[in-house]
Design a protein around this motif. Structure first.
Motif, short mmCIF file in Angstrom:
data_model
loop_
_atom_site.label_atom_id
_atom_site.label_comp_id
_atom_site.label_asym_id
_atom_site.label_seq_id
_atom_site.Cartn_x
_atom_site.Cartn_y
_atom_site.Cartn_z
N THR A 134 36.53 31.20 14.62
CA THR A 134 35.11 31.52 14.68
C THR A 134 34.90 33.00 14.98
O THR A 134 35.88 33.76 15.11
CB THR A 134 34.43 30.61 15.73
N GLU A 135 33.62 33.37 15.09
CA GLU A 135 33.25 34.76 15.34
C GLU A 135 34.02 35.32 16.55
O GLU A 135 34.16 34.64 17.57
CB GLU A 135 31.75 34.81 15.63
N GLY A 136 34.52 36.54 16.39
CA GLY A 136 35.26 37.17 17.49
C GLY A 136 36.76 36.97 17.39
O GLY A 136 37.54 37.70 17.99
N ASP A 137 37.19 35.98 16.60
CA ASP A 137 38.63 35.75 16.42
C ASP A 137 39.19 36.70 15.35
O ASP A 137 38.47 37.10 14.44
CB ASP A 137 38.90 34.31 15.94
N GLU A 138 40.47 37.00 15.49
CA GLU A 138 41.15 37.78 14.46
C GLU A 138 42.21 36.89 13.80
O GLU A 138 42.88 36.11 14.47
CB GLU A 138 41.83 39.01 15.09
N VAL A 139 42.32 37.03 12.49
CA VAL A 139 43.33 36.28 11.74
C VAL A 139 44.11 37.26 10.89
O VAL A 139 43.53 38.06 10.14
CB VAL A 139 42.68 35.18 10.85
N ILE A 140 45.43 37.21 11.04
CA ILE A 140 46.29 38.14 10.31
C ILE A 140 46.58 37.63 8.90
O ILE A 140 46.92 36.46 8.72
CB ILE A 140 47.60 38.35 11.11
N VAL A 141 46.42 38.51 7.93
CA VAL A 141 46.78 38.20 6.54
C VAL A 141 47.50 39.41 5.95
O VAL A 141 47.30 40.54 6.41
CB VAL A 141 45.54 37.93 5.63
N ALA B 252 42.14 35.48 2.34
CA ALA B 252 41.41 36.11 3.45
C ALA B 252 39.93 35.75 3.50
O ALA B 252 39.33 35.73 4.57
CB ALA B 252 41.56 37.63 3.34
N ALA B 253 39.33 35.47 2.35
CA ALA B 253 37.87 35.28 2.31
C ALA B 253 37.35 34.23 3.29
O ALA B 253 36.34 34.45 3.96
CB ALA B 253 37.43 34.95 0.88
N PRO B 254 38.04 33.08 3.44
CA PRO B 254 37.51 32.07 4.37
C PRO B 254 37.46 32.55 5.82
O PRO B 254 36.67 32.02 6.62
CB PRO B 254 38.50 30.90 4.21
N ILE B 255 38.23 33.56 6.16
CA ILE B 255 38.15 34.13 7.53
C ILE B 255 36.75 34.72 7.70
O ILE B 255 36.09 34.52 8.72
CB ILE B 255 39.22 35.23 7.72
N THR B 256 36.31 35.43 6.67
CA THR B 256 34.98 36.05 6.71
C THR B 256 33.88 34.99 6.65
O THR B 256 32.84 35.14 7.30
CB THR B 256 34.84 37.06 5.55
N TYR B 257 34.10 33.90 5.87
CA TYR B 257 33.07 32.84 5.84
C TYR B 257 32.74 32.39 7.27
O TYR B 257 31.63 32.01 7.57
CB TYR B 257 33.55 31.57 5.10
N LEU B 258 33.79 32.39 8.12
CA LEU B 258 33.63 31.88 9.49
C LEU B 258 33.24 32.99 10.47
O LEU B 258 33.26 32.79 11.68
CB LEU B 258 34.92 31.19 9.94
N ARG B 259 32.94 34.17 9.95
CA ARG B 259 32.56 35.34 10.74
C ARG B 259 33.66 35.83 11.66
O ARG B 259 33.41 36.54 12.64
CB ARG B 259 31.29 35.08 11.55
N ALA B 260 34.88 35.41 11.39
CA ALA B 260 36.03 35.96 12.12
C ALA B 260 36.46 37.23 11.38
O ALA B 260 35.91 37.56 10.33
CB ALA B 260 37.14 34.94 12.17
#
Ligand SMILES: Cc1ncc(COP(=O)(O)O)c(C=O)c1O
Length: 372
Positions: free
Chosen positions: A71-78, A87-95
């Motif tokens: 969720t928002e505020g999280d970072e996900v490494i790609v 990577a796009a679904p990371i942005t869908y979730l506002r992460a």
């Protein structure tokens, strides 16, 4: 010589008959017959407990990240170099996607770059098996473990690859596959999420179908979620292709062998990596022109196109794309390998219907543009 296509499937009578069966009989009590069979068999083949088919691989990633609570505020490494769908679904979730460099040999996520990019906000690492290549999975798994971070495998391009005897798709808490029309096994559009954890599986099943619970009352939604259900006819095509998986992967490897044999005489070219501990299913053959050739991907693609030979660019670093404004300044120096290799790499046709004559023509085209 017929037109050389960039990509395309290998469909036989088996697929046509299976799809026909789904069209004739796959309704009423059989409406999910092929979905369920394909999910089960595909999961079993990968030594996973659960398979969840989705409309495409992008939705599989979105489903998984949502179920994991990203969720928002999280970072996900790609990795920098992958298709944007990783990577796009990371942005869908506002992460926030955090782009890491690729390894110069396997072109996949470089564990050293991952180590340097971890912050208290890092929640997950998405390792991508680029073009069928595999990253150093042991190291990525160890990093994830030691930091309490989740590892996810994007195996969209690596159906049939293995790493130290383990199939691509068995790494991390969940893995995803794509059955896009260009992929080794196709359903036109389609994807699969593989899991081992029962609770996570149940969560994903609720998220996939408008917040309904299995066996729950009709038209009764417990929450607002997505509608990512697959279609039986799509699954029938996938299931039929799956029966032929060895043949399909064999064909990909044969195409790769034909390219590399014909181009072997040209120095300073780099192809998909296949060290001893890896079987590479080579969804697509990548060629990186060594610096001595002074050849950029854009020049190569233009020159090849002039003689009727299609090619595609090595993935652009995601941080360099307009989709991620302002990121290039931050990442260019951080991820030098991605920014370097991406400029010099192209993908060759991976169409299943390539003829030997066409492969000769493609290789001759490369010789010509390189002046060899
Ligand atoms: C590495 C990678 N991840 C994800 C995807 C997304 O797949 P789909 O087009 O099925 O959503 C693709 C496919 O194109 C891919 O190559």
């Amino acid at each position: 010589m017929n037109t050389i296509h960039m990509a395309g499937p290998w469909i036989t009578e088996l697929e046509i008959k299976t799809v026909e069966d789904a069209m004739r009989n796959g309704w009423y009590e059989n409406a999910y017959h092929y979905v369920e069979t394909f999910q089960k068999e595909f999961a079993k083949y990968h030594n996973r407990r659960y398979g969840i088919m989705t409309p495409n691989c992008t939705t599989s990633i979105h489903l998984l990240l949502t179920a994991l609570g990203i969720t928002e505020g999280d970072e996900v490494i790609v990795p920098e170099c992958t298709w944007i769908a990783s990577a796009a679904p990371i942005t869908y979730l506002r992460a926030t996607p955090v782009f890491c460099d690729i390894d110069p040999d396997d072109w996949c996520l470089d564990p050293e770059s991952v180590r340097k990019s971890i912050t208290p906000r890092t929640k997950a690492i998405i390792a991508v098996d680029l073009f069928g290549n595999m990253p150093r999975m042991d190291e990525l798994a160890a990093i994830a473990d030691s930091h309490g971070i989740l590892l996810i495998e994007d195996a969209a391009e690596a159906l049939g690859s293995t790493y130290k005897g383990t199939r691509a798709g068995k790494f991390g808490i969940g893995s995803v596959f794509s059955f896009h029309r260009t992929k080794t096994l196709t359903t036109g559009e389609g994807g699969m999420l593989l899991l081992d954890d029962e609770k996570l599986y149940e969560r994903c099943m609720v998220l996939r179908d408008h917040g309904r619970r299995a066996g729950g009352p009709a038209y009764f939604n417990f929450e607002v979620t997505y509608k990512y259900m697959p279609f039986n006819v799509q699954a029938a095509l996938g299931y039929a292709q799956f029966q032929r998986l060895d043949e399909l992967v064999g064909r990909k490897r044969e195409i790769f062998r034909m390219y590399t044999e014909r181009l072997a005489g040209i120095e300073d070219l780099q192809f998909n990596a296949e060290p001893d501990h890896i079987v590479n299913s080579v969804w697509v053959t990548g060629v990186v022109f060594g610096k001595s050739h002074n050849m950029t991907k854009l020049d190569a693609m233009k020159k090849l196109n002039e003689v009727g030979i299609p090619s595609r660019p090595f993935f652009y670093p995601l941080s360099s794309l307009p989709a991620y404004p302002g990121c290039e300044e931050r990442y260019r120096e951080r991820n030098p390998v991605s920014y370097d290799i991406s400029v010099r790499g192209i993908n060759l046709s991976c169409a299943m219907n390539l003829t030997e004559e066409q492969i000769d023509a493609i290789c001759n085209g490369i010789r010509t543009i390189l002046g060899r």
